[in-house]
Design an enzyme around this catalytic site. Structure first.
Site, short mmCIF file in Angstrom:
data_model
loop_
_atom_site.label_atom_id
_atom_site.label_comp_id
_atom_site.label_asym_id
_atom_site.label_seq_id
_atom_site.Cartn_x
_atom_site.Cartn_y
_atom_site.Cartn_z
N GLY A 43 0.81 -1.22 0.00
CA GLY A 43 0.00 0.00 0.00
C GLY A 43 0.84 1.26 0.00
N ARG A 70 -18.04 19.52 4.71
CA ARG A 70 -18.24 18.07 4.59
C ARG A 70 -18.64 17.54 5.96
NH1 ARG A 70 -13.08 14.51 2.66
NH2 ARG A 70 -12.31 15.25 4.67
N LYS A 79 -9.73 1.31 14.68
CA LYS A 79 -8.37 1.63 15.14
C LYS A 79 -8.33 1.66 16.66
CE LYS A 79 -6.33 1.99 11.23
NZ LYS A 79 -5.31 1.01 10.86
N TYR A 129 -14.57 3.45 10.98
CA TYR A 129 -13.13 3.28 10.70
C TYR A 129 -12.31 3.63 11.94
CZ TYR A 129 -8.44 4.68 9.29
OH TYR A 129 -7.08 4.83 9.24
N ASN A 183 -6.22 -3.24 -2.07
CA ASN A 183 -6.21 -1.80 -2.37
C ASN A 183 -4.83 -1.37 -2.87
OD1 ASN A 183 -7.60 0.69 -2.49
ND2 ASN A 183 -6.58 1.37 -0.63
N SER A 192 -4.32 6.05 14.16
CA SER A 192 -4.71 7.28 13.47
C SER A 192 -5.13 8.34 14.46
CB SER A 192 -5.87 6.96 12.53
OG SER A 192 -6.43 8.14 12.02
N ALA A 193 -4.94 9.58 14.09
CA ALA A 193 -5.45 10.69 14.90
C ALA A 193 -6.96 10.62 15.02
CB ALA A 193 -5.04 12.02 14.26
N THR A 194 -7.58 9.86 14.11
CA THR A 194 -9.03 9.66 14.14
C THR A 194 -9.51 9.09 15.47
OG1 THR A 194 -8.86 9.20 11.79
CG2 THR A 194 -10.89 8.55 12.83
N ASN A 223 -10.74 10.89 -1.94
CA ASN A 223 -11.47 11.55 -0.85
C ASN A 223 -10.61 12.62 -0.20
OD1 ASN A 223 -13.77 9.78 -0.83
ND2 ASN A 223 -12.41 8.21 0.03
#
Ligand code: NAD
Ligand code: UD1
Length: 349
Positions: free
Chosen positions: A13, A304, A155, A151, A38, A127-129, A206
């Site tokens: 990836g 968004r 994580k 998602y 992917n 992830s910072a997510t 995206n």
């Protein structure tokens, strides 16, 4: 230590291929497992072309326990860097089960296979997510996890699982305890400066940088700037962009730290990998125009859903404990993105 063999899941990836390149150049042996859902093998062919070194590739799924067992039997793996996962936030809202099955169940199968092979050092792509909407725009590792989409929750769940297996080993005073670095990425962009490997998104991107770059090369007509009424200096969203090569160097620093005193009795620790400063959407657009000489056609569009106005990393812990900080500038990120885009207008196709 540089003779370690690293198993890179998801190594074909975007980030994984850059990691394989830096690992080979730093003298590690590299084994990749990727199901190519992917990505394309061409990324790994190019990594070998650039480095003049070879890696071992297993086309397999991390949910396939038997396949992982064979890899651990055939290869003397020291540490695993676990990138394999699905990563599109919008898609995860439409297909949550697919995301939990791939990212969470897949990670459990991998952890079991590692435990079975007594390979207990891992660097995990978080992830910072995972932070959700914390009390301040500069994220610190001790902030609670509060992911706001499936998602992000995959994580956060894998982080929790890894913390729990590590704690279990410490309670049991295991002889070979788990040593785990959870790396929370901010916004990775850019490409290797050869222009031979880079981000090759499927369909319409995206994320901001690949979108801007496809507008610049004429594949897309116009960028929509999602909102210009945020409480930021120019009204557009601010993010902490990090060059992918800086990011993967953080993984090599983490592998080294896993061997040191900080992790000697076993530990599972989270680190932010970001620059510690942000740029707005319009700053990215104007840097792209300045560095490449292209004009970016854009319009202001509504916000968004799910976007925050501004966030960036507090990267102090990674500097203190991993000895890592970003080295590349926004101009480097733009120039390297553009070199990849112009040399590979159709990606790896
Ligand atoms: P990517 O999609 O380019 O790479 C992921 C790789 O994992 C792909 O090659 C894919 O084929 C492989 N893969 C997925 N599921 C698999 C499975 N079940 N078995 C084997 N291989 C599988 O994504 P990327 O941008 O390189 O991201 C790498 C990791 O970093 C991901 O876990 C992602 O969630 C995380 N991350 C990415 C970003 C980002 O902005 N790119 C930000 C934070 C975290
Ligand atoms: C997104 C994901 C995040 C993931 C990260 C990196 C969401 C809500 N979050 O973060 O989980 O870790 O990508 O892969 O999807 N923008 C535009 N026009 C565009 C695209 C983006 O104006 O066409 C703006 C966004 O509103 C944002 C900034 O550009 O302010 C960055 O967007 P993006 O690259 O998608 O990253 P994030 O939203 O930070």
């Amino acid at each position: 230590m540089n003779k370690q063999t690293i198993l890179v899941t998801g190594g074909a990836g975007y980030i994984g291929s850059h990691a394989c390149l830096e690992l080979l150049q730093a003298g590690f042996d590299v084994v990749v497992v990727d199901n190519l859902c992917n990505s394309k093998y061409e990324s790994l062919a190019r990594v070998q072309q650039i480095t003049g070194k070879t890696l071992k590739f297993y086309p397999a799924d991390i949910r396939d326990k038997a396949a992982l067992t064979v890899i651990f039997q055939e290869q003397a793996i020291d540490t695993v860097i676990h990138f394999a996962g699905l990563k599109a936030v919008g898609e995860s809202c439409q297909q949550p089960l697919r995301y939990f099955e791939n990212n969470v169940y897949g990670s459990i199968v991998l952890i079991e296979a590692m435990q079975q092979a007594n390979v207990k050092q891992m660097v995990f792509s978080s992830s910072a997510t995972v932070y959700g909407e914390p009390p301040s725009t500069q994220y610190v590792e001790h902030f609670p996890m509060a992911a706001v989409n499936p998602y992000g929750r995959t994580k956060a769940m894998v982080e929790d699982i890894l913390r729990d297996v590590s704690t279990a080993d410490q309670l049991a005073q295991a002889e070979n305890p788990w040593k785990i670095a959870l790396l929370r990425y901010f916004n990775p962009i850019g490409a290797h400066d050869s222009g031979l490997i880079g981000e090759d998104p499927n369909g319409i991107p995206n994320n901001l940088m690949p979108y801007v770059s496809q507008v610049a090369i004429g594949k897309l007509a116009q960028l929509s700037v999602f909102g210009d009424d945020y409480p930021t200096p120019d009204g557009t969203g601010i993010r902490d962009y990090i060059h992918v090569v800086d990011l993967v160097k953080g993984h090599i620093k983490a592998i080294t730290a896993l061997q040191g005193d900080l992790f000697s009795g076993g530990a599972c620790k989270a680190y932010n990998l970001g620059a510690g400063k942000g740029y707005s959407v319009l700053e990215i657009v104007s840097a792209f125009e300045r560095v490449t000489g292209q004009t970016i056609n854009y319009k202001i569009a509504p916000r968004r859903a799910g976007d925050l106005a501004e966030f960036f990393a507090d990267p102090a812990l990674a500097l203190k404990e991993l000895g890592w900080q970003v080295e590349k500038s926004l101009d480097d990120m733009v120039a390297d993105t553009w070199a990849w885009q112009t040399k590979n207008p159709q990606g790896y196709n």
